[in-house]
Design a protein around this motif. Structure first.
Motif, PDB file in Angstrom:
ATOM      1  N   GLY A 179      15.344  -5.425  35.124  1.00  0.00           N
ATOM      2  CA  GLY A 179      14.877  -6.389  34.139  1.00  0.00           C
ATOM      3  C   GLY A 179      15.498  -6.125  32.773  1.00  0.00           C
ATOM      4  N   ILE A 180      15.357  -7.083  31.874  1.00  0.00           N
ATOM      5  CA  ILE A 180      15.898  -6.933  30.521  1.00  0.00           C
ATOM      6  C   ILE A 180      14.838  -7.339  29.495  1.00  0.00           C
ATOM      7  CG2 ILE A 180      18.304  -7.281  31.191  1.00  0.00           C
ATOM      8  CD1 ILE A 180      18.068 -10.171  30.255  1.00  0.00           C
ATOM      9  N   ASP A 181      14.927  -6.738  28.318  1.00  0.00           N
ATOM     10  CA  ASP A 181      13.990  -7.046  27.237  1.00  0.00           C
ATOM     11  C   ASP A 181      14.570  -8.129  26.339  1.00  0.00           C
ATOM     12  OD1 ASP A 181      12.078  -5.161  28.022  1.00  0.00           O
ATOM     13  OD2 ASP A 181      13.113  -3.550  26.955  1.00  0.00           O
ATOM     14  N   VAL A 182      13.841  -9.231  26.190  1.00  0.00           N
ATOM     15  CA  VAL A 182      14.296 -10.363  25.387  1.00  0.00           C
ATOM     16  C   VAL A 182      13.166 -10.803  24.473  1.00  0.00           C
ATOM     17  CG1 VAL A 182      15.093 -12.757  25.430  1.00  0.00           C
ATOM     18  CG2 VAL A 182      15.899 -11.143  27.175  1.00  0.00           C
ATOM     19  N   GLU A 183      13.498 -11.043  23.214  1.00  0.00           N
ATOM     20  CA  GLU A 183      12.511 -11.563  22.274  1.00  0.00           C
ATOM     21  C   GLU A 183      12.578 -13.082  22.264  1.00  0.00           C
ATOM     22  OE1 GLU A 183      10.955 -10.948  17.672  1.00  0.00           O
ATOM     23  OE2 GLU A 183      12.778  -9.934  18.377  1.00  0.00           O
ATOM     24  N   VAL A 205       8.643  -9.752  22.268  1.00  0.00           N
ATOM     25  CA  VAL A 205       9.536  -9.137  23.252  1.00  0.00           C
ATOM     26  C   VAL A 205       8.885  -9.164  24.629  1.00  0.00           C
ATOM     27  CG1 VAL A 205      10.749  -7.043  23.945  1.00  0.00           C
ATOM     28  CG2 VAL A 205      10.598  -7.645  21.521  1.00  0.00           C
ATOM     29  N   ASN A 206       9.640  -9.689  25.602  1.00  0.00           N
ATOM     30  CA  ASN A 206       9.169  -9.744  26.988  1.00  0.00           C
ATOM     31  C   ASN A 206      10.182  -9.043  27.891  1.00  0.00           C
ATOM     32  OD1 ASN A 206       6.784 -11.973  27.208  1.00  0.00           O
ATOM     33  ND2 ASN A 206       8.249 -12.550  25.608  1.00  0.00           N
ATOM     34  N   HIS A 207       9.671  -8.379  28.909  1.00  0.00           N
ATOM     35  CA  HIS A 207      10.552  -7.749  29.906  1.00  0.00           C
ATOM     36  C   HIS A 207      10.738  -8.756  31.037  1.00  0.00           C
ATOM     37  CE1 HIS A 207      12.627  -4.337  31.628  1.00  0.00           C
ATOM     38  NE2 HIS A 207      12.033  -4.581  32.793  1.00  0.00           N
ATOM     39  N   ALA A 213      14.934 -14.482  33.385  1.00  0.00           N
ATOM     40  CA  ALA A 213      16.128 -14.418  32.537  1.00  0.00           C
ATOM     41  C   ALA A 213      17.036 -15.613  32.778  1.00  0.00           C
ATOM     42  CB  ALA A 213      16.887 -13.116  32.794  1.00  0.00           C
ATOM     43  N   LEU A 214      17.127 -16.056  34.033  1.00  0.00           N
ATOM     44  CA  LEU A 214      17.950 -17.220  34.345  1.00  0.00           C
ATOM     45  C   LEU A 214      17.393 -18.467  33.673  1.00  0.00           C
ATOM     46  CD1 LEU A 214      20.295 -18.525  35.864  1.00  0.00           C
ATOM     47  CD2 LEU A 214      18.778 -18.787  37.845  1.00  0.00           C
ATOM     48  N   TRP A 215      16.077 -18.655  33.742  1.00  0.00           N
ATOM     49  CA  TRP A 215      15.462 -19.806  33.085  1.00  0.00           C
ATOM     50  C   TRP A 215      15.656 -19.725  31.578  1.00  0.00           C
ATOM     51  CZ3 TRP A 215      14.105 -24.413  34.510  1.00  0.00           C
ATOM     52  CH2 TRP A 215      13.795 -24.661  35.847  1.00  0.00           C
ATOM     53  N   GLN A 233      22.480 -17.651  26.109  1.00  0.00           N
ATOM     54  CA  GLN A 233      23.371 -17.091  27.124  1.00  0.00           C
ATOM     55  C   GLN A 233      24.143 -15.898  26.589  1.00  0.00           C
ATOM     56  OE1 GLN A 233      25.652 -20.560  28.137  1.00  0.00           O
ATOM     57  NE2 GLN A 233      24.088 -21.373  29.510  1.00  0.00           N
ATOM     58  N   ARG A 234      24.668 -16.021  25.376  1.00  0.00           N
ATOM     59  CA  ARG A 234      25.407 -14.900  24.791  1.00  0.00           C
ATOM     60  C   ARG A 234      24.471 -13.729  24.504  1.00  0.00           C
ATOM     61  NH1 ARG A 234      27.179 -19.140  21.774  1.00  0.00           N
ATOM     62  NH2 ARG A 234      26.278 -18.306  19.844  1.00  0.00           N
ATOM     63  N   GLU A 235      23.245 -14.037  24.092  1.00  0.00           N
ATOM     64  CA  GLU A 235      22.263 -12.980  23.835  1.00  0.00           C
ATOM     65  C   GLU A 235      21.994 -12.182  25.109  1.00  0.00           C
ATOM     66  OE1 GLU A 235      17.542 -12.502  22.571  1.00  0.00           O
ATOM     67  OE2 GLU A 235      18.431 -14.489  22.802  1.00  0.00           O
ATOM     68  N   VAL A 236      21.817 -12.889  26.221  1.00  0.00           N
ATOM     69  CA  VAL A 236      21.551 -12.210  27.493  1.00  0.00           C
ATOM     70  C   VAL A 236      22.755 -11.366  27.907  1.00  0.00           C
ATOM     71  CG1 VAL A 236      21.195 -12.580  29.964  1.00  0.00           C
ATOM     72  CG2 VAL A 236      19.827 -13.858  28.308  1.00  0.00           C
TER      73      VAL A 236
END
Length: 344
Positions: A179-183, A205-207, A213-215, A233-236
């Protein structure tokens, strides 16, 4: 009469040991070579020129029938810089369709910079051999070859190689990384929760799992439509890049195994290895992130001919210069906003 020197038993033993060591090293090198070739062989390949014919689905669009076309410019490449076009398509089948995502990954050994540049899919462009249309139509009509040619004609830069990653491959990368952490802001969280029929994501921030992540990366119903979507997309990609940098070789191999069968490329095994080691050896701490078209150089239309909702560029020269600066310029490490201002 002189007596020739005869190697002692100790010398003979040392020579035998050295010979055995060299033999073992040769066998290990051979085994490693075979291992790498087998691993890279899992990637699907497309050969140059194999995608020239449009899919049958494209013939349904009269505006995409072949037309007269005049070359708009001459694209050039630069020694020490490798440009790889990353393509994601919006079809969930095995058939080629419009390219949902187009991101240039540029590895510049001259400036020691790695950059990613999103090309908006709705940009109204000349498509060689076809009527003007959106950039994402080029991939449907002619795959990698035609998409590369379209980018070269309209933006004046050369794509050296191409990689298409399917949706499943993207999800598998994220899941293999754990998984990845995204705000995200509340509206983004609510939208993804609704799509996945869950209530787990919140503002902050969500894991994210691979599916989440795709959505997140494909969402354009929230915020500034496709502009904000390409930013996500670039952030991911940047987050994944950071995670991969600190991953062990075992984890990197697991990530590769998870995605290989969802990757299609026109690169040979040797080219893949050369690019991978080149990027790794640069030790770049972060990716430079950009987007085209740059601000203040475009407008939207309801339609142009049969093409609905195109993004029309008013100043091509400014965008061509901006892309050149992003990929090749000494200031290629400048952030996207300031670079866009410099180019306007």
């Amino acid at each position: 009469m002189s007596i020739p020197n005869v190697p002692s038993n100790k010398t003979k033993l040392i020579l035998r040991v050295l010979l055995v060591i060299l033999l073992v090293l040769a066998l290990l090198a051979g085994a490693l070579y075979v291992f790498v070739q087998v691993k890279l062989g899992a990637i699907q390949r497309v050969t140059t020129g194999a995608t020239d014919d449009a899919d049958s689905s494209a013939s349904a669009y009269s505006s995409w029938e072949p037309t007269e076309w005049a070359e708009a410019g001459i694209a050039t490449s630069v020694d020490g810089v490798v440009n790889v076009l990353l393509v994601g398509q919006d079809s969930r089948t095995d058939e080629r369709s419009n390219s949902d995502t187009m991101i240039i990954l540029s590895i510049n050994r001259n400036t020691n910079q790695i950059s990613i540049v999103s090309l908006m899919r709705d940009i109204y462009v000349q498509i060689p051999g076809y009527a003007n249309n959106k950039l994402n139509a080029a991939y449907l009509l002619g795959g990698f070859d035609l998409l590369d040619e379209t980018i070269a004609v309209n933006f004046g830069v050369v794509m050296d190689y191409n990689i298409e990653v399917g949706f499943e491959g993207f999800k598998d990368i994220v899941d293999t990384l754990g998984g990845i952490d995204v705000e995200m802001y509340q509206e983004e969280a609510d939208y993804i929760n609704g799509k996945l029929k869950q209530d787990t994501l919140t503002e902050g921030v969500n894991h994210l799992t691979g599916e989440e992540a795709l959505w997140y990366a494909r969402t354009r119903k929230v915020g500034n439509a496709d502009f904000e979507r390409t930013e996500r997309q670039r952030e991911v990609l940047e987050i994944i890049y950071e995670d991969l940098k600190s991953a062990s070789w075992l984890k990197l191999l697991q990530v590769y195994d998870s995605v290989a069968d969802n990757v299609t490329t026109d690169m040979t095994n040797t080219q893949i290895l050369n690019i991978a080691f080149s990027a790794y050896s640069m030790g770049q701490n972060q990716l430079n992130s950009y987007r085209l078209p740059i601000d203040g150089t475009w407008h939207s239309e309801d339609s142009v001919g049969d093409v609905a909702d195109p993004l029309v560029i008013d100043d091509w020269e400014a965008n061509q210069q901006a892309l050149w600066n992003y990929l090749y310029g000494e200031d290629s490490g400048t952030d996207a906003d300031s670079s866009a201002e410099m180019s306007e």
